[in-house]
Scaffold this motif. Structure first.
Motif, PDB file in Angstrom:
ATOM      1  N   PHE A  78       0.835  -1.183   0.047  1.00 31.43           N
ATOM      2  CA  PHE A  78      -0.092  -0.077   0.222  1.00 31.43           C
ATOM      3  C   PHE A  78       0.954   1.287   0.152  1.00 31.43           C
ATOM      4  O   PHE A  78       1.650   1.464   1.045  1.00 31.43           O
ATOM      5  CB  PHE A  78      -0.842   0.067   1.295  1.00 31.43           C
ATOM      6  N   ASP A  79       0.506   2.251  -0.963  1.00 29.60           N
ATOM      7  CA  ASP A  79       1.117   3.433  -1.129  1.00 29.60           C
ATOM      8  C   ASP A  79       0.328   4.380  -0.311  1.00 29.60           C
ATOM      9  O   ASP A  79      -0.692   4.789  -0.925  1.00 29.60           O
ATOM     10  CB  ASP A  79       1.586   3.642  -2.584  1.00 29.60           C
ATOM     11  N   PHE A  80       0.884   4.882   0.900  1.00 29.04           N
ATOM     12  CA  PHE A  80      -0.119   5.985   1.524  1.00 29.04           C
ATOM     13  C   PHE A  80      -0.290   7.228   0.801  1.00 29.04           C
ATOM     14  O   PHE A  80      -1.308   7.687   1.185  1.00 29.04           O
ATOM     15  CB  PHE A  80       0.389   6.000   3.049  1.00 29.04           C
ATOM     16  N   ASN A  81       0.811   7.816   0.208  1.00 30.66           N
ATOM     17  CA  ASN A  81       0.715   8.920  -0.735  1.00 30.66           C
ATOM     18  C   ASN A  81      -0.529   8.901  -1.858  1.00 30.66           C
ATOM     19  O   ASN A  81      -1.271   9.825  -1.702  1.00 30.66           O
ATOM     20  CB  ASN A  81       1.853   9.432  -1.047  1.00 30.66           C
ATOM     21  N   LYS A  83      -2.557   6.231  -1.948  1.00 27.55           N
ATOM     22  CA  LYS A  83      -3.657   5.873  -1.454  1.00 27.55           C
ATOM     23  C   LYS A  83      -4.070   4.433  -2.364  1.00 27.55           C
ATOM     24  O   LYS A  83      -5.480   4.271  -2.815  1.00 27.55           O
ATOM     25  CB  LYS A  83      -4.999   6.604  -1.341  1.00 27.55           C
ATOM     26  N   GLN A 156     -11.422   7.370   6.021  1.00 29.38           N
ATOM     27  CA  GLN A 156     -10.581   8.496   5.414  1.00 29.38           C
ATOM     28  C   GLN A 156      -9.702   9.050   6.294  1.00 29.38           C
ATOM     29  O   GLN A 156      -9.721   8.645   7.685  1.00 29.38           O
ATOM     30  CB  GLN A 156     -11.393   9.535   4.778  1.00 29.38           C
ATOM     31  N   LEU A 158      -7.200   7.709   4.496  1.00 29.41           N
ATOM     32  CA  LEU A 158      -6.415   6.822   3.699  1.00 29.41           C
ATOM     33  C   LEU A 158      -7.428   6.255   2.566  1.00 29.41           C
ATOM     34  O   LEU A 158      -6.807   5.467   1.695  1.00 29.41           O
ATOM     35  CB  LEU A 158      -5.830   5.763   4.516  1.00 29.41           C
ATOM     36  N   ASN A 159      -8.801   6.353   2.710  1.00 25.23           N
ATOM     37  CA  ASN A 159      -9.477   5.557   1.721  1.00 25.23           C
ATOM     38  C   ASN A 159      -9.219   3.886   1.819  1.00 25.23           C
ATOM     39  O   ASN A 159      -9.261   3.335   0.885  1.00 25.23           O
ATOM     40  CB  ASN A 159      -9.255   6.028   0.340  1.00 25.23           C
ATOM     41  N   ALA A 160      -8.932   3.515   3.314  1.00 19.72           N
ATOM     42  CA  ALA A 160      -8.808   2.093   3.382  1.00 19.72           C
ATOM     43  C   ALA A 160     -10.066   1.317   3.907  1.00 19.72           C
ATOM     44  O   ALA A 160     -10.980   2.174   4.615  1.00 19.72           O
ATOM     45  CB  ALA A 160      -7.830   2.213   4.344  1.00 19.72           C
TER      46      ALA A 160
END
Length: 169
Positions: A78-81, A83, A156, A158-160
């Motif tokens: 997962f790329d947190f930047n 998302k 939100q 992160l939209n995870a």
């Protein structure tokens, strides 16, 4: 000679279709005291089979573990930047560990799966599993059913897709 070649080709075609039909009709899982034992075979889509079982058996939530051969597994980091997951696929590996949970969201069963795969040189790769197909051999998955229905919701910033808990007060 062409006649023999044609007959041989037809026989191979019939045998392959018969094997494929038998694989489709094979039992994929059985009920156990704690949940289910799933045995998947070559070319089975592991995530689709688990989702199908969750729907068919109306499983409220569950955890599972598994091992077996994979023709391919796609891990995502997962790329947190950005998302989003950055995927990487590995082929002809053995799943030394497959683990996690079944919950629900508005679309149906929601799987969260991590694992570790090794290649023929014993290099290990792991992380969040985005897709997984059974290779030559089989894959065994033990599913432990929970009595409480669990859900995942997008959180939100992160939209995870996060597992939600209802803690008693």
């Amino acid at each position: 000679m062409n006649l023999l070649k044609n007959i041989f080709t037809v026989l191979i075609f019939i045998l392959m279709n018969n094997v494929t039909a038998q694989q489709k009709d094979q039992c994929r899982y059985i009920k156990t005291p704690a949940g289910y034992l799933m045995v998947l075979r070559q070319d089975d889509d592991v995530l689709a089979q688990i989702e199908n079982m969750a729907k068919t058996e109306n499983i409220p939530s569950a955890s599972f573990t598994g091992i077996g051969f994979a023709s391919d597994v796609t891990f995502g980091f997962f790329d947190f930047n950005a998302k989003k997951f950055n995927p990487k696929t590995f082929t002809k590996v053995e799943m030394g560990s497959l683990t996690r949970s079944i919950a629900w969201n508005e679309k149906g069963p929601s799987l969260h799966i991590h694992g570790v795969a090794t290649d023929d040189k014993f290099n290990a790769y792991g992380g969040h599993i985005l897709s997984l197909h059974v290779g030559t051999g089989s894959m065994e998955i033990y599913v432990t059913v929970n009595d409480q229905k669990l859900e995942r919701k997008i959180e939100q910033p992160l939209n995870a897709n996060v597992l939600q808990l209802s803690c008693p007060r």
